[in-house]
Design a protein around this motif. Structure first.
Motif, mmCIF file in Angstrom:
data_model
loop_
_atom_site.group_PDB
_atom_site.id
_atom_site.type_symbol
_atom_site.label_atom_id
_atom_site.label_comp_id
_atom_site.label_asym_id
_atom_site.label_seq_id
_atom_site.Cartn_x
_atom_site.Cartn_y
_atom_site.Cartn_z
ATOM 1 N N SER A 35 -16.593 -17.857 -68.068
ATOM 2 C CA SER A 35 -15.855 -18.974 -68.636
ATOM 3 C C SER A 35 -15.646 -20.101 -67.616
ATOM 4 O O SER A 35 -16.271 -20.106 -66.550
ATOM 5 N N GLY A 36 -14.775 -21.050 -67.953
ATOM 6 C CA GLY A 36 -14.581 -22.206 -67.079
ATOM 7 C C GLY A 36 -14.003 -21.813 -65.730
ATOM 8 O O GLY A 36 -14.422 -22.322 -64.683
ATOM 9 N N THR A 37 -13.062 -20.887 -65.754
ATOM 10 C CA THR A 37 -12.428 -20.473 -64.497
ATOM 11 C C THR A 37 -13.451 -19.812 -63.572
ATOM 12 O O THR A 37 -13.492 -20.101 -62.367
ATOM 13 N N TRP B 184 -4.658 -29.210 -64.082
ATOM 14 C CA TRP B 184 -4.572 -27.835 -64.578
ATOM 15 C C TRP B 184 -4.198 -26.995 -63.366
ATOM 16 O O TRP B 184 -4.896 -27.034 -62.351
ATOM 17 N N ASN C 159 -6.456 -32.430 -68.536
ATOM 18 C CA ASN C 159 -5.364 -31.464 -68.718
ATOM 19 C C ASN C 159 -4.489 -31.530 -67.475
ATOM 20 O O ASN C 159 -4.988 -31.259 -66.397
ATOM 21 N N ASP D 29 -15.162 -30.714 -64.036
ATOM 22 C CA ASP D 29 -14.640 -29.594 -64.809
ATOM 23 C C ASP D 29 -14.685 -30.030 -66.274
ATOM 24 O O ASP D 29 -13.953 -30.937 -66.693
ATOM 25 N N TYR E 245 -13.706 -29.179 -72.320
ATOM 26 C CA TYR E 245 -13.402 -29.626 -73.690
ATOM 27 C C TYR E 245 -14.510 -30.468 -74.319
ATOM 28 O O TYR E 245 -14.226 -31.333 -75.147
ATOM 29 N N SER F 74 -16.752 -24.756 -69.830
ATOM 30 C CA SER F 74 -16.109 -23.661 -70.561
ATOM 31 C C SER F 74 -16.495 -23.756 -72.034
ATOM 32 O O SER F 74 -16.552 -24.854 -72.600
ATOM 33 N N LYS G 246 -12.763 -23.270 -75.598
ATOM 34 C CA LYS G 246 -12.089 -24.120 -76.595
ATOM 35 C C LYS G 246 -13.052 -24.602 -77.675
ATOM 36 O O LYS G 246 -12.738 -24.534 -78.859
ATOM 37 N N ARG H 11 -15.052 -15.119 -72.529
ATOM 38 C CA ARG H 11 -15.336 -15.618 -71.179
ATOM 39 C C ARG H 11 -16.768 -16.143 -71.051
ATOM 40 O O ARG H 11 -17.571 -15.637 -70.258
HETATM 41 N N1 PLP Z 1 -10.364 -26.293 -66.688
HETATM 42 C C1 PLP Z 1 -9.415 -26.850 -67.430
HETATM 43 C C2 PLP Z 1 -9.066 -28.278 -67.193
HETATM 44 C C3 PLP Z 1 -8.760 -26.124 -68.415
HETATM 45 O O1 PLP Z 1 -7.817 -26.712 -69.153
HETATM 46 C C4 PLP Z 1 -9.103 -24.769 -68.617
HETATM 47 C C5 PLP Z 1 -8.383 -23.964 -69.601
HETATM 48 O O2 PLP Z 1 -7.313 -24.238 -70.046
HETATM 49 C C6 PLP Z 1 -10.140 -24.242 -67.826
HETATM 50 C C7 PLP Z 1 -10.738 -25.023 -66.869
HETATM 51 C C8 PLP Z 1 -10.645 -22.827 -67.916
HETATM 52 O O3 PLP Z 1 -10.668 -22.235 -69.094
HETATM 53 P P1 PLP Z 1 -11.404 -20.849 -69.346
HETATM 54 O O4 PLP Z 1 -11.489 -20.110 -68.048
HETATM 55 O O5 PLP Z 1 -10.552 -20.164 -70.330
HETATM 56 O O6 PLP Z 1 -12.733 -21.192 -69.863
#
Ligand code: PLP
Length: 402
Positions: free
Chosen positions: A105-107, A133, A187, A215, A218, A248, A251, A259
């Motif tokens: 996922s994004g993280t 974030w 965010n 990053d 969205y 990511s 969303k 993930r």
């Molecule tokens: N980066 C930003 C700005 C986010 O808002 C989020 C999730 O809220 C993420 C990364 C990572 O999300 P995830 O790991 O759930 O894909």
């Protein structure tokens, strides 16, 4: 006596603690504007119909198995995800200068990026927007970055971007600083730079030799248009930057717990890109060996099938329109109630989140007195609003401010 006795108690993570407090709260009505996930107009999680349909197709496919994926994941996924970000006809993609890696996922994408930038390029300084974030800091420091800095972003007076402050801070950043940029739907503020402002940011970053770390959590979800939401990243690529971008699919596909993420690398030389890929392969191998299959296969199936792809774009429009309409409804109600201050920012901000302008004390008051759960920073998730609770929330904000 425990070996672990000197391990200190860590602080709670605000957004998860808030969600638990909401679930434990027996009071009705209560409203959850804290968690960062989409909710439909009944306040329920939404499995995108195109995702459900794809899962059904997958369940009937006797050729699918549970063998390991390659270290860098499903190629059909990472290529499609990279093309979604950079555009089908992107020259860097066709020349072999860009490639994607399937990550957690994004993280996970951010973590792999930070790991690579710290271990391979020895970069040590990163900048996040103020505010950002909150996990950016933990991810980058855990990966070895020692010097965490902020660039100005939010201006509480205008409830918009402090663009001059941002540019000033970028101008004074040391060479090779990694600048984390939200590709769209910032965010927590919901405020994105205009295209003219992005051009200026790129100009300063080029001049100061700063490294762009996008990053993109969205894409499509922000404006309803996947091309529009990728504009900033594509502009930097066209300007010749080498960069990384974390994507990511939590969303925009509603696949939070699967993930599904992609980390795109853009280099300016094909041989370099090949070497980079080999190092990322070793890094993944030493961390989690290879990624999971299910979510990535759903996304790959949809992105690579024109009919399903169109259905997905329609779903994205439904989500972004609903958010947009809740912004309008909330602003209308706040204004009709005569709530002090301007509420224009509620509709001018974009994406899932709105930085309401409520301070920490007021946000706590919203929780304690009205059971409306929101972050201390004043951030609310617009998806937590629906036709049934928007009056209640507007009145709670009105009473809190008065
Ligand atoms: N980066 C930003 C700005 C986010 O808002 C989020 C999730 O809220 C993420 C990364 C990572 O999300 P995830 O790991 O759930 O894909």
């Amino acid at each position: 006596m425990s070996r672990f006795r000197n391990v200190p108690q860590g602080p709670p993570i605000e957004v998860f603690a808030l969600n638990k407090a909401f679930l434990d709260d027996p009071y009705e009505p209560k409203v959850n504007l804290g968690a960062g996930a989409y909710r439909d107009e009944k306040g329920q999680p939404w499995v995108l119909p195109v995702v459900r349909k794809t899962e059904r197709l997958m369940a009937q496919d006797d050729f699918l198995n549970h063998e390991y994926l390659p270290v860098l994941g499903l190629d059909t996924f990472s290529s499609a995800a990279t093309a979604l970000l950079l555009g089908e006809d992107s020259h860097v993609f066709s020349k072999g200068l860009a490639f994607g890696v399937q990550v957690l996922s994004g993280t996970g994408a951010l973590r792999m990026a930070a790991e690579f930038l710290s271990k391979q390029l020895k970069y040590n300084t990163f900048y996040v927007s103020d505010p950002t974030w909150e996990n950016h800091n933990l991810v980058f420091t855990n990966a070895g970055f020692k010097d965490a800095r902020k660039y100005r972003y939010w201006d509480p007076k205008t409830r918009g971007i402090d663009f001059e402050g941002m540019i000033e801070d970028l101008k004074s950043a040391p060479e090779d600083s990694v600048i984390i940029l939200h590709a769209c739907a910032h965010n927590p503020t919901g405020c994105d730079p205009t295209q003219e402002q992005w051009k200026k940011i790129a100009e300063v970053m080029e001049e100061r030799k700063l490294f762009p770390m996008f990053d993109s959590a969205y894409q499509g979800f922000a404006s309803g248009d996947i091309e529009k939401d990728a504009w900033a990243v594509r502009y930097f690529v066209d300007k010749g930057f080498e960069l990384l971008c974390a994507q990511s699919f939590a969303k925009n596909f509603g696949l939070y717990n699967e993930r599904v993420g992609n980390l795109t690398f853009v280099a300016n030389c094909k041989e370099v890109a090949v070497a980079v890929k080999s190092q990322v392969t070793l890094s993944v191998r030493g961390m989690y060996s290879n990624p999971p299959n299910h979510g990535a296969r759903i996304v790959a199936t949809i992105l690579n099938n024109p009919g399903l792809f169109q259905e997905w774009k329609d779903c994205i429009k439904i989500m972004s329109r609903r958010i947009h309409s809740m912004r309008k409804e909330l602003r209308d109600r706040l204004e009709k109630l005569g709530t002090p201050g301007s509420w224009e920012h509620i509709t001018s901000q974009i994406g899932m989140f709105s930085y309401t302008g409520l301070n920490a004390k007021q946000s706590e008051h919203m929780i304690e007195c009205f059971h409306v759960y929101m972050l201390k920073s004043g951030r609310i998730n617009m998806c937590g609003l629906n036709p049934e609770n928007v009056d209640y929330v507007a009145k709670a904000i009105y009473d809190t401010i008065n």
